[in-house]
Design an enzyme around this catalytic site. Sequence first.
Site, short mmCIF file in Angstrom:
data_model
loop_
_atom_site.label_atom_id
_atom_site.label_comp_id
_atom_site.label_asym_id
_atom_site.label_seq_id
_atom_site.Cartn_x
_atom_site.Cartn_y
_atom_site.Cartn_z
N LYS A 79 9.56 -32.32 38.13
CA LYS A 79 9.38 -31.29 37.10
C LYS A 79 9.63 -29.92 37.74
CE LYS A 79 5.81 -29.90 33.71
NZ LYS A 79 4.46 -30.25 33.17
N SER A 154 4.15 -31.14 28.21
CA SER A 154 5.19 -30.29 28.72
C SER A 154 6.14 -30.99 29.70
CB SER A 154 4.59 -29.07 29.39
OG SER A 154 3.85 -29.44 30.56
N SER A 178 -0.02 -33.23 29.62
CA SER A 178 1.43 -33.08 29.79
C SER A 178 2.15 -34.19 30.54
CB SER A 178 1.74 -31.75 30.47
OG SER A 178 1.67 -30.73 29.50
#
Length: 477
Positions: A79, A154, A178
Amino acid sequence: MDVFAMDISALSRALRERKISAVELTRSYIDRIDARDGETGAYLTTTFEQALAQAVRADERRADGEAVSPLNGIPMALKDNMATRGIPTTCASKMLKGYVPPYSATVAERLEAAGCVLLGKVNMDEFAMGSTTENSAFRITRNPRDPSRVPGGSSGGSAAAVAAGEAVFALGSDTGGSIRQPASFCGVVGLKPTYGAVSRYGLIAFASSLDQIGPLTKTVRDCALVMNCIAGRDARDATSSPRGGGDYLEDLEGGVKGLRVALPRELMGAGVDAGVQKSIQGAAARLERLGAHIKEVSMPALKHALAAYYVLSSAEASSNLARFDGVGYGVRAAHYDGLYELYARSRSEGFGAEVKRRIMLGAFALSEHYADAYYGKALRVRTLVAQDYARVFDEADVILSPVAPTVAGKLGARDKDPVKTYLGDVCTVPASIAGLPAISVNCGEGEGGMPVGAQLTAPAFAERTLLRAAYALEQGV
Ligand code: GLN
């Protein structure tokens, strides 16, 4: 051999048996990204040249007869809120466009040392604030199961990359859901470890008392394999704990006979889609058939968890994001008159709407005359939520609930009212504010044939129980 359907264990065996080399495997993944990512939109930065060099080294280590990790030669993604030395790390924000960190996150270092091949950095909601990845300043990410839908967020890029076969696994971060929610939406496995189980050094902070890094994988076994590499004490993160270390594969196949499973009424009622409820009931029935004991419980403090989460996380974000002032790093406004304007303009231009909303909410919740009414009260709710869990765990080993009240929604269909979006986090934030480990594992399909994740939550550092129960569920889907 379908290298895109194989999990880490299967690929690791193929590499060991010389059925494929790390270089060939990496080339296949690079070609796959080239062919598919135009649609998926998972990657913000690709690092193919470096990936091939890492793959060459992985093959050499094996050829030299070194005792290599099961992750040696496995292509993966991070990420874009995890610092990677020499590779852009943007948090999907204009604020950090072009920022190249001079150091790497501990998780990135550990994966590299294990011989992993980094394919690139993946998309997310800006600064990890959001639930659809639509808050990215750079691109839209689509759900590989249905490209007209969001991948969740997210860590939407992480989940989409794994689901699309554009990475064998990925790391995400989870502050209020997330990792778990995008895993649920894309039909992959996602584990939010216990707070402190995995080092956060080099993770760009959102809410420091909640943030955790964890794996998104194809299978539950892969989750354990990745945890074996990334978890454990790190002197550079004072909140990391030695209890995070050890072998996560230990109990994996132990089964669920005699396991006490609690179903909290508060997470299964109104607002939860019928298809989701049905899938979770199916998961409960399956666990019961395998010998677990299911019991409905009540956790009254959970109804306040969402409000408390948004106060606490925004308060911490307003403080953490103060560092992005146009001076130290990131974007600086082109025109300004004096220091105040430098700050104000850089922040106005650099941050997106949702990030600004959180900063304002948080600054308000911490302001002189309101801090006790908002921040103080949220802290007290946090204690009550933790007490609810402690009480349930006196008589249960794991808690089963939905990950999210719905399946993945359509792109662009978010409600204009941000509070409606926040409500989607109702099932994931309780474990976050209590610091507990929770996993999302697919347990069926809901509306439109979209995947539904079952969430299992356990006491602190009982990830092995979670993995064992999730493994049992996974074998049945
Ligand atoms: N959707 C939640 C939020 O927007 C959770 C985000 C996260 O876990 N990073 O705050």
